[in-house]
Design a protein around this motif. Structure first.
Motif, mmCIF file in Angstrom:
data_model
loop_
_atom_site.group_PDB
_atom_site.id
_atom_site.type_symbol
_atom_site.label_atom_id
_atom_site.label_comp_id
_atom_site.label_asym_id
_atom_site.label_seq_id
_atom_site.Cartn_x
_atom_site.Cartn_y
_atom_site.Cartn_z
ATOM 1 N N TRP A 120 7.151 -1.759 -7.598
ATOM 2 C CA TRP A 120 6.742 -2.575 -6.454
ATOM 3 C C TRP A 120 7.038 -4.053 -6.687
ATOM 4 N N THR B 18 0.828 -1.206 0.000
ATOM 5 C CA THR B 18 0.000 0.000 0.000
ATOM 6 C C THR B 18 0.858 1.250 0.000
ATOM 7 N N LEU B 19 1.948 1.220 0.754
ATOM 8 C CA LEU B 19 2.827 2.378 0.873
ATOM 9 C C LEU B 19 3.550 2.665 -0.443
ATOM 10 N N PHE B 20 4.068 1.624 -1.088
ATOM 11 C CA PHE B 20 4.910 1.810 -2.267
ATOM 12 C C PHE B 20 4.121 1.941 -3.566
ATOM 13 N N THR B 21 2.878 1.483 -3.595
ATOM 14 C CA THR B 21 2.103 1.569 -4.839
ATOM 15 C C THR B 21 1.277 2.837 -4.924
ATOM 16 N N SER B 22 1.433 3.749 -3.985
ATOM 17 C CA SER B 22 0.668 4.992 -4.008
ATOM 18 C C SER B 22 1.522 6.206 -4.348
ATOM 19 N N GLY B 23 2.777 6.003 -4.708
ATOM 20 C CA GLY B 23 3.661 7.118 -5.021
ATOM 21 C C GLY B 23 4.532 6.827 -6.230
ATOM 22 N N PHE B 24 5.687 7.467 -6.268
ATOM 23 C CA PHE B 24 6.571 7.319 -7.420
ATOM 24 C C PHE B 24 7.186 5.922 -7.504
ATOM 25 N N MET B 25 7.093 5.149 -6.396
ATOM 26 C CA MET B 25 7.646 3.799 -6.385
ATOM 27 C C MET B 25 6.698 2.766 -6.972
ATOM 28 N N ALA B 26 5.494 3.187 -7.381
ATOM 29 C CA ALA B 26 4.474 2.248 -7.845
ATOM 30 C C ALA B 26 4.963 1.325 -8.966
#
Length: 377
Positions: free
Chosen positions: A334, A323-331
């Motif tokens: 992931w 949830t943390l990584f797929t909501s920003g530039f890291m999406a």
């Protein structure tokens, strides 16, 4: 007798887990319902539902750890049992809509009216009853696991071959449920739920009750799995994992033990899926995707295979990170991060987070200097 079975050999780690989940079951709904939204201690309904989904995944991970961590059966198809339990709950929720659907048909769900179905399929009968739907949540995944396991284990299919077959089963169900003529909503699945047991699904109080029920079922699933692995039956199951040929040589019907554990695990996964659907609000064929089952294996490996508590911990940690990584530039990265995490755990933490931490703690206690006895006066 039942209490002794469920609470037998409950160690400190299991006790802490049970106390923590029970506290969460009470505290989170109270912080959502009683604390005003402006307070820093308020838990929003969206956050509560999100963590309720994580706890559903934790129950799924425990069910997989029961067969993989303790019986040595690497199932790459547990997502199928999870999805079947979800569809059973979704069918009940669809029947509760009644004439409030888009087309106003009191019997047929909207997707059936859209596809010009004239009558309700026979396998939808009974799903207007909550007890019948809950029975199907257990019976459908359990029956599929029993039939599949009966043929597979009697044929002594093991190892990677069994894993491939379970993955093929999941993929076959994925393709079947995508078809509109199956009567399960096709690609769109089942959604637009209204009520559960007469309460509005989207209501804040209903969401809080679903969260608490998820915690209760997580506790029940953990106790059931712990009771099984701590019993005499569990000792045989562990022996099958470590030396299947020797266990069979001693006279045990290995296939029956495997079949029992596999069926119980499938029923637990079905319950997890049933709790997942009303909190997420949709169930569609994507839940059958083989990648979901593989991801469940990663949760168990990261948390600690053969620990139960570690499996639940791994499910929560990995999904929180997702949830943390797929909501920003890291999406876009992931999946690479997830693969790297799995490789790292396999190479450097083969016992998972919990197993590694426990080993480190025991080594520290073993090498700690012992206090010298006081000199006699």
């Amino acid at each position: 007798m039942i209490t002794r079975f469920l609470l037998s050999d409950l160690d400190r780690r299991g006790t802490v887990f049970l106390v923590l989940v029970a506290a969460i079951a009470v505290a989170v709904p109270l912080l959502n319902l009683l604390v005003p939204p402006g307070s820093p201690f308020h838990v929003s309904t969206a956050t509560m539902s999100l963590w309720g989904k994580y706890l559903c995944y934790a129950l799924l991970a425990i069910s997989l750890d029961l067969v993989w961590g303790y019986c040595g059966i690497l199932s790459l198809g547990h997502g199928a049992f999870f999805a079947l339990g979800g569809y059973a709950m979704g069918m009940y929720l669809m029947r509760q809509i009644g004439p409030r659907g888009v087309y106003g048909n009191p019997v047929l769900p909207d997707f059936m009216v859209f596809l010009n179905w004239q009558e309700l399929p026979w396998y939808w009968y009974g799903f207007s009853s909550f007890p019948f739907a809950m029975l199907m949540v257990l019976a459908v995944p359990g029956l599929l696991a029993f039939v599949f396991g009966w043929f597979a284990f009697r044929s002594r299919v093991t190892g990677v071959y069994l894993s491939i077959i379970t993955q093929a089963l999941t993929y076959a169900l994925l393709l079947a449920f995508f078809r509109n003529d199956m009567g399960f909503g096709g690609n769109n699945g089942l959604t637009d739920f209204k009520d559960i047991l007469g309460f509005e699904v989207q209501a804040q109080g209903t969401r809080a009750a679903l969260f608490s029920m998820t915690c209760v079922m997580l506790i029940a699933g953990f106790l059931l799995a712990r009771g099984i692995v701590s019993s005499k039956l569990g000792k045989v199951v562990i022996a099958i994992r470590d030396a299947e040929s020797r266990t069979r040589f001693l006279g045990y019907r290995v296939d029956r033990f495997k079949l029992f554990v596999f069926t119980v695990s499938a029923c637990m996964a079905g319950v997890a899926g049933a709790l997942y659907v009303p909190q997420v609000g949709i169930i569609n064929p994507s839940e059958f995707a083989p990648a979901n089952s593989i991801e469940t294996v990663i949760w168990v490996a990261v948390g600690g295979r053969g620990t139960l508590v570690g499996a639940a911990l791994g499910a929560v940690v990995v999904n929180w990170a997702k949830t943390l990584f797929t909501s920003g530039f890291m999406a876009p990265y992931w999946l690479f991060a997830l693969g790297a995490l799995f490789v790292f755990v396999t190479l450097f933490m083969p016992k998972g987070i919990l197993g590694t931490a426990q080993g480190w703690w025991e080594a520290r206690r073993r090498h700690a200097p012992k206090p010298r006895p006081a000199p006699a006066e």
